[in-house]
Design a protein around this motif. Structure first.
Motif, short mmCIF file in Angstrom:
data_model
loop_
_atom_site.label_atom_id
_atom_site.label_comp_id
_atom_site.label_asym_id
_atom_site.label_seq_id
_atom_site.Cartn_x
_atom_site.Cartn_y
_atom_site.Cartn_z
N GLU A 290 -26.80 20.63 -49.92
CA GLU A 290 -27.51 20.88 -48.66
C GLU A 290 -28.40 19.69 -48.28
O GLU A 290 -28.52 19.34 -47.11
CB GLU A 290 -28.34 22.16 -48.75
CG GLU A 290 -29.04 22.55 -47.47
CD GLU A 290 -28.11 22.91 -46.33
OE1 GLU A 290 -28.62 23.14 -45.21
OE2 GLU A 290 -26.88 22.99 -46.54
N PHE A 291 -29.03 19.07 -49.28
CA PHE A 291 -29.84 17.89 -49.00
C PHE A 291 -28.96 16.74 -48.49
O PHE A 291 -29.38 15.98 -47.61
CB PHE A 291 -30.58 17.44 -50.25
CG PHE A 291 -31.66 18.37 -50.71
CD1 PHE A 291 -31.98 19.53 -50.01
CD2 PHE A 291 -32.38 18.09 -51.86
CE1 PHE A 291 -32.98 20.38 -50.44
CE2 PHE A 291 -33.38 18.94 -52.30
CZ PHE A 291 -33.69 20.09 -51.59
N GLN A 292 -27.76 16.63 -49.04
CA GLN A 292 -26.83 15.60 -48.58
C GLN A 292 -26.50 15.80 -47.10
O GLN A 292 -26.57 14.86 -46.30
CB GLN A 292 -25.56 15.64 -49.43
CG GLN A 292 -24.42 14.76 -48.94
CD GLN A 292 -24.60 13.30 -49.31
OE1 GLN A 292 -25.60 12.91 -49.88
NE2 GLN A 292 -23.61 12.48 -48.98
N ARG A 293 -26.15 17.02 -46.76
CA ARG A 293 -25.76 17.31 -45.37
C ARG A 293 -26.92 17.05 -44.41
O ARG A 293 -26.77 16.36 -43.40
CB ARG A 293 -25.30 18.76 -45.25
CG ARG A 293 -24.81 19.14 -43.86
CD ARG A 293 -24.54 20.63 -43.74
NE ARG A 293 -25.76 21.41 -43.79
CZ ARG A 293 -26.59 21.57 -42.75
NH1 ARG A 293 -26.33 20.98 -41.59
NH2 ARG A 293 -27.68 22.32 -42.89
N VAL A 294 -28.08 17.62 -44.74
CA VAL A 294 -29.23 17.49 -43.85
C VAL A 294 -29.74 16.05 -43.83
O VAL A 294 -30.14 15.53 -42.78
CB VAL A 294 -30.33 18.47 -44.25
CG1 VAL A 294 -31.60 18.24 -43.43
CG2 VAL A 294 -29.86 19.90 -44.09
N GLY A 295 -29.72 15.40 -44.98
CA GLY A 295 -30.20 14.02 -45.05
C GLY A 295 -29.42 13.10 -44.13
O GLY A 295 -30.00 12.25 -43.44
N LEU A 296 -28.10 13.25 -44.09
CA LEU A 296 -27.28 12.43 -43.21
C LEU A 296 -27.53 12.80 -41.75
O LEU A 296 -27.60 11.93 -40.87
CB LEU A 296 -25.81 12.58 -43.57
CG LEU A 296 -25.38 11.97 -44.90
CD1 LEU A 296 -23.94 12.33 -45.21
CD2 LEU A 296 -25.56 10.46 -44.89
N ALA A 297 -27.66 14.10 -41.48
CA ALA A 297 -27.91 14.54 -40.11
C ALA A 297 -29.23 13.98 -39.59
O ALA A 297 -29.34 13.61 -38.40
CB ALA A 297 -27.91 16.06 -40.04
N MET A 298 -30.23 13.90 -40.43
CA MET A 298 -31.53 13.40 -40.01
C MET A 298 -31.50 11.93 -39.62
O MET A 298 -32.24 11.49 -38.75
CB MET A 298 -32.56 13.61 -41.13
CG MET A 298 -32.94 15.07 -41.35
SD MET A 298 -33.98 15.29 -42.81
CE MET A 298 -35.48 14.49 -42.26
N ILE A 299 -30.64 11.15 -40.26
CA ILE A 299 -30.55 9.73 -39.95
C ILE A 299 -30.13 9.52 -38.50
O ILE A 299 -30.73 8.74 -37.75
CB ILE A 299 -29.55 9.03 -40.89
CG1 ILE A 299 -30.03 9.07 -42.34
CG2 ILE A 299 -29.31 7.57 -40.45
CD1 ILE A 299 -31.26 8.26 -42.63
N GLN B 280 -31.30 12.67 -32.78
CA GLN B 280 -32.08 12.19 -31.64
C GLN B 280 -31.69 10.77 -31.23
O GLN B 280 -32.53 9.90 -31.02
CB GLN B 280 -33.59 12.27 -31.94
CG GLN B 280 -34.07 13.69 -32.22
CD GLN B 280 -35.54 13.77 -32.48
OE1 GLN B 280 -36.35 13.51 -31.59
NE2 GLN B 280 -35.90 14.11 -33.72
N GLY B 281 -30.39 10.55 -31.17
CA GLY B 281 -29.90 9.25 -30.74
C GLY B 281 -30.02 8.16 -31.77
O GLY B 281 -30.03 6.97 -31.43
N GLY B 282 -30.09 8.54 -33.05
CA GLY B 282 -30.19 7.55 -34.12
C GLY B 282 -31.63 7.19 -34.44
O GLY B 282 -31.99 6.01 -34.48
N ILE B 283 -32.44 8.20 -34.71
CA ILE B 283 -33.87 7.97 -34.91
C ILE B 283 -34.15 7.03 -36.08
O ILE B 283 -35.10 6.25 -36.06
CB ILE B 283 -34.62 9.31 -35.05
CG1 ILE B 283 -36.12 9.10 -34.94
CG2 ILE B 283 -34.22 10.02 -36.34
CD1 ILE B 283 -36.91 10.38 -34.76
N PHE B 284 -33.30 7.08 -37.11
CA PHE B 284 -33.44 6.16 -38.23
C PHE B 284 -32.26 5.20 -38.36
O PHE B 284 -32.36 4.20 -39.09
CB PHE B 284 -33.62 6.92 -39.56
CG PHE B 284 -34.90 7.68 -39.64
CD1 PHE B 284 -36.12 7.04 -39.53
CD2 PHE B 284 -34.90 9.05 -39.81
CE1 PHE B 284 -37.31 7.74 -39.60
CE2 PHE B 284 -36.09 9.76 -39.88
CZ PHE B 284 -37.30 9.11 -39.77
#
Length: 232
Positions: free
Chosen positions: A193-202, A205-209
């Motif tokens: 789950e951390f893998q999935r969410v971690g990639l989604a967070m990157i 919002q248009g590539g926030i990271f």
């Protein structure tokens, strides 16, 4: 005029200058990835991290063939632990802390067998190895200066773990003006789950990271960047 390269990615194409990009491989160390190592001693399934090895080895080979700079990092500390703050040292299982004896030597101590990079991804001559005392690769290291010296502006980010050292490094890089592409099958977590969410967070919002793409897309772009143009 520089010919820029393009990787199909999320949230949009990642465009980079092949002369100003580096492959960053974060903490692919025995203590984290080998059965019996520190990671497994904490109750983690190292098989989840080991799925990264094969695609990352392929990407590493492609980067080397393309002449792309490769930088490896290792998390660990001096033998006297003078660079390990108490807030880090005292966390976790009291029986398995940094500096304690482990199967592969003292846990996360520089110079110990477990601290070094796994054989499958071992650095070759000319590749930089950054020893870092924290989660992020920029904190208390020479990484920023090394990238500036080489004119690097874009990073292909790989390694472990996705939600800890990879995320911390990408956030540090983002604040310093670097453009980061996280290679999805070349980063790993002990927690799906951390893998999935971690990639989604990157890429949110248009590539926030930064951007996210798989290794096949990245390898194709690197190969294309160095392939001779067809005869006209």
């Amino acid at each position: 005029m520089t010919a820029f390269s393009r990787v199909p990615a999320q949230p949009g194409d990642f465009i980079f200058d092949p002369n100003r990009v580096a492959l960053l491989i974060i903490d692919m160390q025995r203590d984290f990835l080998y059965p019996g190592g520190f990671g497994e001693s904490l109750g983690n399934d190292v098989a989840l991290l080991r799925t990264v090895i094969e695609p990352l080895a392929g990407l590493l080979a492609t980067a080397r063939a393309a002449g792309i700079p490769v930088i490896h990092t290792r998390e660990g500390h001096r033998p006297d632990l003078s660079d390990c703050p108490p807030a880090k040292l005292l966390r976790g299982d009291p029986a398995q802390r940094i500096g304690d004896p482990g199967r592969f030597g003292r846990i996360l101590i520089r110079g110990e067998y477990g601290h070094d990079i796994i054989d499958e991804l071992a650095p070759v001559d000319g590749e930089m190895v950054i020893d870092k005392p924290g989660k992020g690769a920029f904190y208390a290291t020479e990484l920023a200066d090394a990238l500036a010296d080489r004119g690097i502006r874009s990073l292909l980010v790989t390694g472990v773990t996705t939600e800890v050292c990879v995320h911390t490094t990408v956030r540090e890089a983002n604040d310093r003006g670097f453009e980061c592409l996280v290679v999805s099958d070349c980063v790993g977590s002990y927690f799906p789950e951390f893998q999935r969410v971690g990639l989604a967070m990157i890429a949110a919002q248009g590539g926030i990271f930064g951007w996210v793409a798989d290794s096949a897309a990245v390898r194709a772009a690197l190969t294309s960047a160095v392939s001779p143009s067809p005869a006209q």
